[in-house]
Design a protein around this motif. Structure first.
Motif, short mmCIF file in Angstrom:
data_model
loop_
_atom_site.label_atom_id
_atom_site.label_comp_id
_atom_site.label_asym_id
_atom_site.label_seq_id
_atom_site.Cartn_x
_atom_site.Cartn_y
_atom_site.Cartn_z
N VAL A 14 0.71 -1.09 0.16
CA VAL A 14 0.17 -0.12 -0.14
C VAL A 14 0.61 1.61 0.11
N GLY A 15 0.69 2.64 -1.02
CA GLY A 15 1.19 3.73 -1.09
C GLY A 15 0.74 4.30 -1.17
N PRO A 16 1.25 5.48 -1.07
CA PRO A 16 2.57 6.08 -1.49
C PRO A 16 4.33 5.95 -0.63
N ASP A 17 3.70 5.31 0.23
CA ASP A 17 4.69 4.95 1.00
C ASP A 17 5.24 3.93 1.66
N ALA A 18 4.61 3.04 1.26
CA ALA A 18 4.90 1.38 1.45
C ALA A 18 4.40 0.86 3.26
N SER A 19 3.07 1.38 3.32
CA SER A 19 2.37 1.81 4.93
C SER A 19 1.77 0.58 5.72
N ALA A 20 2.16 -0.32 4.50
CA ALA A 20 1.98 -1.89 4.37
C ALA A 20 1.44 -2.27 3.46
N TRP A 21 2.78 -3.55 4.08
CA TRP A 21 2.62 -4.83 3.12
C TRP A 21 2.96 -5.96 3.45
N GLY A 22 2.60 -7.07 2.52
CA GLY A 22 3.26 -8.65 2.87
C GLY A 22 2.76 -9.34 1.91
N ILE A 23 2.64 -10.59 2.33
CA ILE A 23 2.84 -11.24 1.26
C ILE A 23 0.95 -11.65 1.35
N TRP A 24 0.48 -13.18 0.48
CA TRP A 24 -0.68 -13.66 0.37
C TRP A 24 -0.63 -14.33 -0.17
N LYS A 25 -0.77 -15.90 0.00
CA LYS A 25 -0.88 -17.52 -0.24
C LYS A 25 -1.81 -17.82 -0.43
#
Length: 146
Positions: A16-27
């Protein structure tokens, strides 16, 4: 501008951006049919859109995979992204992987480690290649904001 970037694959990177406020992986779930896998993705993506409220969704444009089964999943993920973007009234963007790599690193043939290194150079401590690609997608979407 709020962007949700997805590196669509069986192990999906998101940012989630523009600031990479949240990120991860989902399988994607394993040992179930493709219909169930794609349904679970659509439920997950709908929840992500509702939670993070992006005005733009960007996904790497799919290319034919190593097998028919992989190709079906990649194109399914892409189409579900388009459908949910339309459902929620948000902009949908796509970019081919080589174009994304050229934009982000200056090299259209950049490797996974190069994408991670560029994230780190830009000050984002993303160390997973799936998330690095998702961050690059967000950076691209921000750069072409209309």
């Amino acid at each position: 501008m709020r962007v949700l970037g997805l590196d669509a694959a069986s192990t999906l990177g998101w940012c989630v951006g523009p600031d990479a406020s949240a990120w991860g992986i989902w399988k994607l779930p394993e040992k179930v049919n493709n219909g169930r896998r794609l349904l679970e993705f659509s439920i997950w993506l709908n929840r992500m859109i509702l939670e993070h409220k992006p005005d733009t969704l960007i996904i790497e444009a799919p290319l034919a995979g190593k097998s028919v089964a992989v190709t079906r999943i990649l194109f399914g993920l892409f189409v579900i992204g388009q459908v949910l973007a339309a459902k929620h009234g948000i902009r949908f963007l796509e970019i081919y992987p080589s174009s994304l790599k050229k934009f982000f690193t200056g090299d259209g043939r950049a490797q996974k480690d190069d994408m991670i290194a560029e994230c780190l150079r830009r000050g984002f401590k993303i160390t997973n290649h799936n998330c690095a690609d998702a961050f690059a997608l967000v950076a691209y979407a921000v750069s072409v904001d209309l």
